[in-house]
Design a protein around this motif. Sequence first.
Motif, PDB file in Angstrom:
ATOM      1  N   LEU A 141     -42.878 -22.220 -51.781  1.00 53.47           N
ATOM      2  CA  LEU A 141     -43.511 -21.379 -52.946  1.00 53.47           C
ATOM      3  C   LEU A 141     -42.900 -19.916 -53.057  1.00 53.47           C
ATOM      4  CD1 LEU A 141     -47.236 -22.381 -52.396  1.00 53.47           C
ATOM      5  CD2 LEU A 141     -45.700 -22.986 -54.433  1.00 53.47           C
ATOM      6  N   ASN A 142     -42.602 -19.563 -51.797  1.00 53.70           N
ATOM      7  CA  ASN A 142     -41.940 -18.087 -52.087  1.00 53.70           C
ATOM      8  C   ASN A 142     -40.549 -17.978 -52.560  1.00 53.70           C
ATOM      9  OD1 ASN A 142     -43.838 -16.359 -50.721  1.00 53.70           O
ATOM     10  ND2 ASN A 142     -43.387 -17.198 -48.808  1.00 53.70           N
ATOM     11  N   LEU A 143     -39.509 -19.140 -52.295  1.00 50.34           N
ATOM     12  CA  LEU A 143     -38.501 -18.843 -53.128  1.00 50.34           C
ATOM     13  C   LEU A 143     -38.640 -19.222 -54.518  1.00 50.34           C
ATOM     14  CD1 LEU A 143     -36.230 -20.940 -50.481  1.00 50.34           C
ATOM     15  CD2 LEU A 143     -36.055 -18.574 -51.080  1.00 50.34           C
ATOM     16  N   ASN A 155     -27.448 -30.842 -48.375  1.00 50.23           N
ATOM     17  CA  ASN A 155     -28.636 -30.755 -49.045  1.00 50.23           C
ATOM     18  C   ASN A 155     -29.590 -29.907 -48.545  1.00 50.23           C
ATOM     19  OD1 ASN A 155     -28.245 -32.819 -50.723  1.00 50.23           O
ATOM     20  ND2 ASN A 155     -28.575 -34.625 -49.237  1.00 50.23           N
ATOM     21  N   ASP A 156     -29.194 -28.652 -48.273  1.00 52.15           N
ATOM     22  CA  ASP A 156     -29.974 -27.519 -47.544  1.00 52.15           C
ATOM     23  C   ASP A 156     -30.505 -26.767 -48.624  1.00 52.15           C
ATOM     24  OD1 ASP A 156     -31.133 -25.592 -46.494  1.00 52.15           O
ATOM     25  OD2 ASP A 156     -29.619 -24.767 -45.478  1.00 52.15           O
ATOM     26  N   TYR A 157     -31.855 -27.407 -49.482  1.00 54.87           N
ATOM     27  CA  TYR A 157     -32.250 -26.811 -50.572  1.00 54.87           C
ATOM     28  C   TYR A 157     -32.931 -25.427 -50.431  1.00 54.87           C
ATOM     29  CZ  TYR A 157     -31.804 -31.605 -52.445  1.00 54.87           C
ATOM     30  OH  TYR A 157     -31.281 -32.712 -52.926  1.00 54.87           O
ATOM     31  N   HIS A 158     -33.337 -24.952 -48.992  1.00 53.12           N
ATOM     32  CA  HIS A 158     -33.804 -23.689 -49.050  1.00 53.12           C
ATOM     33  C   HIS A 158     -32.646 -22.527 -49.288  1.00 53.12           C
ATOM     34  CE1 HIS A 158     -36.022 -20.457 -46.815  1.00 53.12           C
ATOM     35  NE2 HIS A 158     -34.944 -19.879 -46.455  1.00 53.12           N
ATOM     36  N   ASN A 159     -31.592 -22.872 -48.740  1.00 51.20           N
ATOM     37  CA  ASN A 159     -30.414 -21.885 -48.863  1.00 51.20           C
ATOM     38  C   ASN A 159     -29.730 -22.229 -50.142  1.00 51.20           C
ATOM     39  OD1 ASN A 159     -30.310 -20.319 -46.486  1.00 51.20           O
ATOM     40  ND2 ASN A 159     -29.947 -22.040 -45.358  1.00 51.20           N
ATOM     41  N   ILE A 160     -29.738 -23.444 -50.849  1.00 52.96           N
ATOM     42  CA  ILE A 160     -29.153 -23.643 -52.460  1.00 52.96           C
ATOM     43  C   ILE A 160     -30.306 -22.839 -53.122  1.00 52.96           C
ATOM     44  CG2 ILE A 160     -29.319 -25.177 -54.158  1.00 52.96           C
ATOM     45  CD1 ILE A 160     -28.731 -27.551 -51.952  1.00 52.96           C
ATOM     46  N   SER A 161     -31.297 -22.775 -52.813  1.00 53.02           N
ATOM     47  CA  SER A 161     -32.311 -21.778 -53.865  1.00 53.02           C
ATOM     48  C   SER A 161     -31.789 -20.436 -53.642  1.00 53.02           C
ATOM     49  CB  SER A 161     -33.632 -21.940 -53.345  1.00 53.02           C
ATOM     50  OG  SER A 161     -34.546 -21.266 -54.179  1.00 53.02           O
ATOM     51  N   LYS A 162     -31.553 -19.903 -52.457  1.00 54.56           N
ATOM     52  CA  LYS A 162     -31.171 -18.311 -52.279  1.00 54.56           C
ATOM     53  C   LYS A 162     -30.028 -18.228 -52.950  1.00 54.56           C
ATOM     54  CE  LYS A 162     -32.028 -16.918 -47.952  1.00 54.56           C
ATOM     55  NZ  LYS A 162     -31.856 -17.104 -46.463  1.00 54.56           N
ATOM     56  N   CYS A 163     -28.872 -19.128 -52.593  1.00 52.89           N
ATOM     57  CA  CYS A 163     -27.676 -18.808 -53.451  1.00 52.89           C
ATOM     58  C   CYS A 163     -27.600 -18.715 -54.854  1.00 52.89           C
ATOM     59  CB  CYS A 163     -26.648 -19.665 -53.025  1.00 52.89           C
ATOM     60  SG  CYS A 163     -25.892 -19.527 -51.376  1.00 52.89           S
ATOM     61  N   GLU A 164     -28.222 -19.705 -55.577  1.00 54.94           N
ATOM     62  CA  GLU A 164     -28.457 -19.732 -56.780  1.00 54.94           C
ATOM     63  C   GLU A 164     -29.176 -18.637 -57.452  1.00 54.94           C
ATOM     64  OE1 GLU A 164     -27.074 -21.738 -58.805  1.00 54.94           O
ATOM     65  OE2 GLU A 164     -26.638 -23.653 -57.963  1.00 54.94           O
ATOM     66  N   LYS A 165     -30.111 -17.985 -56.672  1.00 49.77           N
ATOM     67  CA  LYS A 165     -30.809 -16.940 -57.041  1.00 49.77           C
ATOM     68  C   LYS A 165     -29.830 -15.686 -56.893  1.00 49.77           C
ATOM     69  CE  LYS A 165     -34.191 -13.569 -55.965  1.00 49.77           C
ATOM     70  NZ  LYS A 165     -33.444 -12.593 -55.185  1.00 49.77           N
ATOM     71  N   SER A 166     -29.057 -15.576 -56.159  1.00 45.80           N
ATOM     72  CA  SER A 166     -28.233 -14.545 -55.909  1.00 45.80           C
ATOM     73  C   SER A 166     -27.138 -14.476 -57.080  1.00 45.80           C
ATOM     74  CB  SER A 166     -27.474 -14.426 -54.501  1.00 45.80           C
ATOM     75  OG  SER A 166     -28.633 -14.273 -53.586  1.00 45.80           O
ATOM     76  N   LEU A 167     -26.508 -15.749 -57.359  1.00 44.35           N
ATOM     77  CA  LEU A 167     -25.624 -15.841 -58.492  1.00 44.35           C
ATOM     78  C   LEU A 167     -26.192 -15.510 -59.660  1.00 44.35           C
ATOM     79  CD1 LEU A 167     -24.054 -19.246 -57.294  1.00 44.35           C
ATOM     80  CD2 LEU A 167     -22.855 -16.940 -57.511  1.00 44.35           C
ATOM     81  N   GLY A 168     -27.426 -15.894 -59.814  1.00 41.02           N
ATOM     82  CA  GLY A 168     -28.103 -15.399 -61.246  1.00 41.02           C
ATOM     83  C   GLY A 168     -28.337 -13.864 -61.246  1.00 41.02           C
ATOM     84  N   GLY A 191     -23.613 -22.954 -39.896  1.00 41.24           N
ATOM     85  CA  GLY A 191     -23.854 -21.581 -39.507  1.00 41.24           C
ATOM     86  C   GLY A 191     -22.859 -20.453 -40.018  1.00 41.24           C
ATOM     87  N   VAL A 192     -21.736 -21.008 -40.340  1.00 45.27           N
ATOM     88  CA  VAL A 192     -20.805 -20.106 -41.053  1.00 45.27           C
ATOM     89  C   VAL A 192     -21.177 -19.682 -42.380  1.00 45.27           C
ATOM     90  CG1 VAL A 192     -18.319 -19.862 -41.856  1.00 45.27           C
ATOM     91  CG2 VAL A 192     -18.964 -20.813 -39.671  1.00 45.27           C
ATOM     92  N   ALA A 193     -21.837 -20.760 -42.785  1.00 40.74           N
ATOM     93  CA  ALA A 193     -22.239 -20.448 -44.330  1.00 40.74           C
ATOM     94  C   ALA A 193     -23.408 -19.494 -44.516  1.00 40.74           C
ATOM     95  CB  ALA A 193     -22.917 -21.728 -44.911  1.00 40.74           C
ATOM     96  N   ASP A 194     -24.321 -19.578 -43.200  1.00 39.74           N
ATOM     97  CA  ASP A 194     -25.257 -18.678 -43.288  1.00 39.74           C
ATOM     98  C   ASP A 194     -24.777 -17.212 -43.077  1.00 39.74           C
ATOM     99  OD1 ASP A 194     -27.217 -20.603 -43.474  1.00 39.74           O
ATOM    100  OD2 ASP A 194     -27.550 -20.796 -41.122  1.00 39.74           O
ATOM    101  N   ALA A 195     -23.850 -16.797 -42.392  1.00 31.94           N
ATOM    102  CA  ALA A 195     -23.208 -15.852 -42.172  1.00 31.94           C
ATOM    103  C   ALA A 195     -22.815 -15.274 -43.440  1.00 31.94           C
ATOM    104  CB  ALA A 195     -22.537 -15.757 -41.100  1.00 31.94           C
ATOM    105  N   LYS A 196     -21.745 -16.244 -44.071  1.00 26.57           N
ATOM    106  CA  LYS A 196     -21.274 -15.879 -45.335  1.00 26.57           C
ATOM    107  C   LYS A 196     -22.184 -15.376 -46.362  1.00 26.57           C
ATOM    108  CE  LYS A 196     -16.940 -18.189 -44.977  1.00 26.57           C
ATOM    109  NZ  LYS A 196     -15.907 -19.313 -45.464  1.00 26.57           N
TER     110      LYS A 196
END
Length: 729
Positions: free
Chosen positions: A163-165, A121-134, A85-90
Amino acid sequence: MKEIRKKINSLLDDSYSIRINNLEESLRLANNALDLCTEKELDDLKARSISQLSLYHMITGKYDESFNLSQKCIQLYEKLQDEKGVADAKYNLAGFYYKTNNFQMGVVYLIDALIVYKTHNDYHNISKCEKSLGTFYDFTGDEQKAIQSYKNAIKAAKKINDLNLESNAYNNLSGIYIKNNQIDLAQSIIKKSVEIKQKTKDFRGLGFAIYGRGKIFFAQKKYPEAISDFIEAISIHTQMGEKLGLVMAYTKLAKLYFETYEIVASKKYATLGLEICNSFNISIIKIKLLHLFYSIYKAENDLAKTLEYLELYLNEKESVLNTQNFKVIENYDLLVRMQAMQKEAEFQKEKAIIIAKSNKAEQEAKIKQDFLSTMSHEIRTPLNAVTTIATMLSENSKIEDKSLIDSLKFSSNHLMQIINNILDYTKIDLGKMKLDLQSSKIKSYLENFGKTYKIQAKEKGVEFKLKIDEAIFDYYFIDETKMTQILGNLLSNSIKFTDIGSIKLEVKLVKQAESHDTISFKVSDTGIGIEKENLDKVFESFSQLKSGITRKKDGAGLGLSITKKLIELYESEIKIQSIYGKGSAFSFELKLKKSQNLEENNQVNFKNEIDGIKVLLVEDNAINAMIALKLLSKWNIVTEHAKNGLEATEKSQITKYDYILMDIHMPVLDGYEATKNIRTLENLNKETPIFGLTADIAAKDNAEYNFYFNDFLLKPLEIEKLKAVLSSL
């Protein structure tokens, strides 16, 4: 509380799912969910509501509100010790920082969130973070790291088939390929991105994808197509309230008009974009617009304006991209590796502790299992003789002896109930208990069952009433043994705590269907009752309430605990109502499957088919062997007796039997090995039905041997069950 949690979760799920095409409704649903989180027990859902609201406000450009909500969210999740939950807020805070003017903090929060997501292993949020870093790397000119981050985002999205991510990362990746003049490659992936958004009906995401396609047309100098795409993207982002997407489209359209020498149009869209950037503090795009104005005024030879916007551009860029930011970028991989290694070390330590606890738990379970097996065998073996002899005597007893035999049967059954409670408690605790559903004539079963407790109530001086709804079906699949324990424990308890008045067992049809009926069972009494504060304690194991008359009552304190767990095997629950000094009522409902009348057929089969059959009885206890031989001879069954497993193995090689009744715990060779020998060695009985006849209630759970047996029959022997088994094959 369960219902309110369900409602809040439903609101938040709906809110998140429609964010792609109706942000206004997403905000409304999330606010409704937050309004419902009034109790402290709902703090986890309160935090989730705030987290979603923070995200929606960031999308609509309300960055200050998003920031404040994220801060509140982190405080709540830290109190709840919810790392994810803290990670989501961050992650939300990272979005605030990198879209405004603090790339350094944005990257720090993204790294923190990404490490947590990777450990889960939260791949949904891993994808979002990696896109933001990119996006961050792309803006700072590190194209290689940007490409790698976008590819990481695509890889994570594909792992969960999101598919959306996947489309979001394609969109950003195409932008880098445009810069490197890899137009064909950019075009192929942006086409894929647009197709995905159209397929998933992600309206907000479609705006970004169409904008990405417009950039390719722009690079190809297909200006009319590019303008059309940018205008469509502006329309979508305006409808969705998406400020970042809107200002990106304005900026690119302004650049296009500058390149085509339409300066008035260029200034118009650049001004619209800059107004939004100033209103919502979107520094990431503001830098580009300030540079565009510098270029416009330079082209117009307006020296004063050129210098003004050059200075504004340099100051804005310096405020965002300082030395510390680049140090964060350079050390990103090292930070991730170091923190991941630290997390891995912690997990390995936790894993070692868990394994140690697991091994200890397995050893304790083995000790319990061995104890259960030994106790079961040692107690049930002599009790088998008592109950079977009592049953056989009752069939031919004199009238004057009948009451004595009935008392003997009742006492032995009562003792068996106590033993069953103790042994079943251990068995449930080990997770070994299952239902054994058989067709039962329920009214006859209840009437016969009631006779036992009518005698017990009469001895206590209270009245016993049995009320059976005439509307219930005749035959259902039930586990009679466990049903007897359930009702027996409840009735014994009521009789124990009732000195004046009556005990009542009511059985009613609640709901009727074609294949199943719902039946309610209620045991009520006029006894001492239970204090309100003790109602929750009565189902605790070894619980003996210490108030008033209860101090004078005996018992192991397991009856109601066992009853609750047995009812849960039927996927139901027990309810209690009680007024102290006036009485108690225990009730539960069971969904029972209807069955056919198999009783008459079984009787015919029994009479016609077991006459003269040959049975091998394997039993080391002389008394139990004598009783079983006498019982089988009454049914005109030819029986041979083997005293141990070795003798049984030898006899099976000489004589063909119709059935083998095999005791388990025996000297020389036990029943497991003997049965394995008969099934695997050359003999006349490899296909003969073999039934384990045992006092060990854990015998059928022996996975190494149980498949060699057709079934198991428990001692004390239920004569009707043995009769049914012999006539069934």
